[in-house]
Design a protein around this motif. Structure first.
Motif, PDB file in Angstrom:
ATOM      1  N   PHE A  38       0.837  -1.191   0.000  1.00 58.88           N
ATOM      2  CA  PHE A  38       0.000   0.000   0.000  1.00 58.88           C
ATOM      3  C   PHE A  38       0.880   1.252   0.000  1.00 58.88           C
ATOM      4  N   TYR A  39       0.386   2.274  -0.698  1.00 55.63           N
ATOM      5  CA  TYR A  39       1.058   3.575  -0.712  1.00 55.63           C
ATOM      6  C   TYR A  39       0.025   4.657  -0.446  1.00 55.63           C
ATOM      7  N   LYS A  40       0.488   5.765   0.075  1.00 52.84           N
ATOM      8  CA  LYS A  40      -0.401   6.888   0.343  1.00 52.84           C
ATOM      9  C   LYS A  40       0.077   8.110  -0.429  1.00 52.84           C
ATOM     10  N   SER A  41      -0.639   9.221  -0.218  1.00 55.52           N
ATOM     11  CA  SER A  41      -0.299  10.472  -0.900  1.00 55.52           C
ATOM     12  C   SER A  41      -0.176  10.254  -2.401  1.00 55.52           C
ATOM     13  N   ASP A  42      -1.221   9.618  -2.948  1.00 59.70           N
ATOM     14  CA  ASP A  42      -1.289   9.396  -4.398  1.00 59.70           C
ATOM     15  C   ASP A  42      -0.105   8.575  -4.905  1.00 59.70           C
ATOM     16  N   SER A  79       2.831   8.074  -3.646  1.00 50.72           N
ATOM     17  CA  SER A  79       4.144   8.719  -3.595  1.00 50.72           C
ATOM     18  C   SER A  79       4.991   8.282  -2.402  1.00 50.72           C
ATOM     19  N   GLU A  80       4.369   7.664  -1.378  1.00 55.59           N
ATOM     20  CA  GLU A  80       5.159   7.227  -0.230  1.00 55.59           C
ATOM     21  C   GLU A  80       4.512   6.006   0.421  1.00 55.59           C
ATOM     22  N   PRO A  81       5.323   5.146   1.030  1.00 56.85           N
ATOM     23  CA  PRO A  81       4.793   3.907   1.616  1.00 56.85           C
ATOM     24  C   PRO A  81       3.794   4.183   2.739  1.00 56.85           C
ATOM     25  N   GLN A  82       2.800   3.321   2.833  1.00 54.01           N
ATOM     26  CA  GLN A  82       1.876   3.351   3.961  1.00 54.01           C
ATOM     27  C   GLN A  82       2.357   2.313   4.965  1.00 54.01           C
ATOM     28  N   ARG A 139     -10.676   6.790 -12.638  1.00 50.99           N
ATOM     29  CA  ARG A 139      -9.557   6.858 -11.697  1.00 50.99           C
ATOM     30  C   ARG A 139      -8.344   6.091 -12.231  1.00 50.99           C
ATOM     31  N   ILE A 140      -8.580   4.945 -12.844  1.00 52.74           N
ATOM     32  CA  ILE A 140      -7.472   4.188 -13.430  1.00 52.74           C
ATOM     33  C   ILE A 140      -6.791   5.023 -14.516  1.00 52.74           C
ATOM     34  N   ARG A 141      -7.594   5.658 -15.355  1.00 55.80           N
ATOM     35  CA  ARG A 141      -7.045   6.489 -16.430  1.00 55.80           C
ATOM     36  C   ARG A 141      -6.201   7.630 -15.851  1.00 55.80           C
ATOM     37  N   ALA A 155      -0.412   9.467 -11.346  1.00 51.85           N
ATOM     38  CA  ALA A 155      -0.162   8.994  -9.979  1.00 51.85           C
ATOM     39  C   ALA A 155       1.334   9.009  -9.686  1.00 51.85           C
ATOM     40  N   GLY A 156       1.657   8.895  -8.406  1.00 51.67           N
ATOM     41  CA  GLY A 156       3.041   8.983  -7.969  1.00 51.67           C
ATOM     42  C   GLY A 156       3.922   7.854  -8.475  1.00 51.67           C
ATOM     43  N   PRO A 157       5.197   7.875  -8.109  1.00 54.82           N
ATOM     44  CA  PRO A 157       6.189   6.967  -8.702  1.00 54.82           C
ATOM     45  C   PRO A 157       6.003   5.497  -8.356  1.00 54.82           C
TER      46      PRO A 157
END
Length: 253
Positions: A52-56, A58-61, A216-218, A224-226
């Motif tokens: 899982f990642y957060k902040s779109d 961009s960083e690990p949850q 959202r997928i598009r 979306a983040g890296p």
């Protein structure tokens, strides 16, 4: 202390297989085949044990242990499979207390010791033809009784015209090809979708939910983040012939 028989043997002495199947037949909730054709896979960015990642993205949850303070990267369990099934049935999470999402195709291991390669595959984890909603107490039958799982697979293949193509499922496919225990198989599961019990008809709310998901997928594929798994998402969508750029809320023929 007296020896106990295997619990399944003890259960079968008092409850016949066809009685178990009658309970499942009368209570199972299935996604409409039209919904499956509209959007076969709802969360291609997720699979069992993916991170899982957060902040779109961009960083690990992280999960933090309150006692030790140790942090570890949070992994997917069944969260997005549940969301996919809930949305494809036209429900909200709070509208399904004591109901459980059951994956139909997956590694058969009642001891939960083997890695489940099927649901760790993004093509199948949130595929709505690979799930059925059952009252939570009945899910135990699908986890531990191979005959029950086989009959769910037969029903799903009949309903959706699809079975799982993962290599680990080759023996399971052979099992249903050779199936001969028809006395326990629900007769209503031999009917077409119009008469199949427990189907949630595709309606405007489900179409809208599918449209939001594809939108959202598009967006995520573009911005979306890296950590967003773009290559894996594109591969899963390609498997199901879903193109977010050309998709529209009408089921494919």
């Amino acid at each position: 202390m007296r020896d106990l028989p295997d619990g399944l043997i003890a259960l079968r002495e008092v409850l016949e297989l066809r009685e178990v199947m009658r309970l499942i037949e009368k209570t199972a909730r299935w996604v409409d085949p039209e919904t499956f054709r509209l959007l076969p896979i709802w969360y291609p960015e997720h699979a069992r044990r993916s991170y899982f990642y957060k902040s779109d993205w961009s960083e690990p949850q992280l999960n933090r242990n309150r006692q030790s303070g140790h942090e570890e990267h949070k992994r997917e369990g069944n969260v997005h499979a549940n969301r996919a099934l809930t949305n494809a049935l036209g429900l909200r999470s709070e509208e399904r207390p004591n109901w459980s999402c059951c994956h139909i195709w997956g590694v058969d291991d009642p001891t939960y010791q083997e890695a489940n390669e099927v649901v760790q595959d993004r093509r199948y984890f949130s595929c709505v033809a690979n799930m059925v909603l059952l009252p939570t107490p009945l899910k135990a039958f699908t986890d531990t009784m191979p005959e029950v799982k086989a009959m769910l697979r037969l029903a799903a293949r009949h309903l959706y015209g699809w079975h799982c193509g993962h290599p680990s499922m080759a023996r399971a496919v052979e099992t249903i090809e050779r199936w001969d225990q028809w006395e326990a198989y629900p007769s209503s599961w031999k009917s077409d979708a119009a008469s199949f019990p427990g189907i949630a008809p595709l309606d405007a709310s489900i179409r809208a939910a599918a449209r939001r998901r594809v939108d959202r997928i598009r967006r995520d594929l573009m911005s979306a983040g890296p950590h967003y798994p773009r290559d894996e998402v594109r591969a899963a969508l390609a498997y199901w012939k879903v193109d977010p750029e050309t998709w529209h809320a009408v089921p494919a023929a």
